[in-house]
Design a protein around this motif. Structure first.
Motif, PDB file in Angstrom:
ATOM      1  N   ARG A 142      -2.522  11.402  -0.871  1.00  0.00           N
ATOM      2  CA  ARG A 142      -3.117  11.516   0.297  1.00  0.00           C
ATOM      3  C   ARG A 142      -3.709  10.272   0.576  1.00  0.00           C
ATOM      4  N   ILE A 143      -4.653   9.667  -0.046  1.00  0.00           N
ATOM      5  CA  ILE A 143      -5.113   8.630   0.332  1.00  0.00           C
ATOM      6  C   ILE A 143      -4.522   7.202   0.009  1.00  0.00           C
ATOM      7  N   GLY A 144      -3.501   6.944  -0.974  1.00  0.00           N
ATOM      8  CA  GLY A 144      -2.719   5.942  -1.298  1.00  0.00           C
ATOM      9  C   GLY A 144      -3.594   4.981  -2.068  1.00  0.00           C
ATOM     10  N   SER A 145      -3.195   3.858  -2.327  1.00  0.00           N
ATOM     11  CA  SER A 145      -3.801   2.766  -3.075  1.00  0.00           C
ATOM     12  C   SER A 145      -2.826   1.528  -3.128  1.00  0.00           C
ATOM     13  N   ASP A 146      -3.392   0.353  -3.612  1.00  0.00           N
ATOM     14  CA  ASP A 146      -2.889  -0.978  -3.446  1.00  0.00           C
ATOM     15  C   ASP A 146      -1.915  -1.078  -4.708  1.00  0.00           C
ATOM     16  N   TYR A 147      -0.921  -1.910  -4.701  1.00  0.00           N
ATOM     17  CA  TYR A 147       0.100  -2.047  -5.869  1.00  0.00           C
ATOM     18  C   TYR A 147       0.522  -3.527  -5.773  1.00  0.00           C
ATOM     19  N   LEU A 148       0.787  -3.914  -6.777  1.00  0.00           N
ATOM     20  CA  LEU A 148       1.631  -5.284  -7.096  1.00  0.00           C
ATOM     21  C   LEU A 148       2.994  -4.881  -7.653  1.00  0.00           C
ATOM     22  N   VAL A 149       3.739  -5.603  -7.136  1.00  0.00           N
ATOM     23  CA  VAL A 149       5.476  -5.421  -7.642  1.00  0.00           C
ATOM     24  C   VAL A 149       5.741  -6.888  -8.115  1.00  0.00           C
TER      25      VAL A 149
ATOM     26  N   TYR B 240       0.951  -1.193  -0.034  1.00  0.00           N
ATOM     27  CA  TYR B 240      -0.050   0.012   0.072  1.00  0.00           C
ATOM     28  C   TYR B 240       1.016   1.194  -0.050  1.00  0.00           C
ATOM     29  N   ALA B 241       0.686   2.078  -0.864  1.00  0.00           N
ATOM     30  CA  ALA B 241       1.748   3.306  -1.152  1.00  0.00           C
ATOM     31  C   ALA B 241       0.786   4.472  -1.684  1.00  0.00           C
ATOM     32  N   TYR B 242       1.797   5.461  -1.725  1.00  0.00           N
ATOM     33  CA  TYR B 242       1.245   6.784  -2.045  1.00  0.00           C
ATOM     34  C   TYR B 242       2.031   7.554  -3.032  1.00  0.00           C
ATOM     35  N   HIS B 243       1.820   6.814  -4.608  1.00  0.00           N
ATOM     36  CA  HIS B 243       2.478   7.274  -5.660  1.00  0.00           C
ATOM     37  C   HIS B 243       1.262   7.734  -6.479  1.00  0.00           C
ATOM     38  N   GLY B 244       1.865   8.811  -7.137  1.00  0.00           N
ATOM     39  CA  GLY B 244       0.995   9.557  -8.112  1.00  0.00           C
ATOM     40  C   GLY B 244       0.951  10.772  -8.262  1.00  0.00           C
TER      41      GLY B 244
END
Length: 119
Positions: free
Chosen positions: A23-30, A12-16
């Motif tokens: 501010r709210i972040g989102s889910d990521y897969l790496v 869960y990170a705050y990229h964009g």
């Protein structure tokens, strides 16, 4: 040569680029694939002779925790650290996916991928 793949590392990170994303972040897969000479490890059965996937996971988690505007930037940081910290890695392929991106459409995820070679 051989490959080590660490797949679907969840973060869960705050990229964009949008203020909402940071501010709210989102889910990521790496996903990380690295190439190295694994022949010694195949003979010795010793962790010191292979690419430690726990180390790869640690790098991904730490780099995902640093906010960036672009996923390309995050992937490059992950790749750079792998080359610095795991000297036996000769090539890497890193993909970073943002789950449910805010793009006014029904999109499961967007993914960027970068491939790098040790220089």
């Amino acid at each position: 040569m051989g490959k080590v793949q660490v797949e679907n590392i969840k973060a869960y990170a705050y990229h964009g680029c949008l203020a909402e994303e940071t501010r709210i972040g989102s889910d990521y897969l790496v996903n990380v694939t690295v190439e190295a000479d694994l022949s010694k490890a195949a003979l010795t059965d010793a962790l010191k002779d292979t690419v430690d996937y726990v180390h790869i996971n640690k790098i991904v988690k730490e780099e995902m925790a640093i906010p960036s505007k672009l996923l390309e930037h995050v992937a490059k940081r992950i790749s750079d650290r792998i080359f610095v910290e795991i000297p036996m890695v000769l090539e890497s392929s890193i993909s970073v996916s943002k789950i449910s991106p805010p793009i006014n459409g029904d999109v499961e995820k967007v993914t960027i991928s970068i491939n790098s070679k040790r220089t």
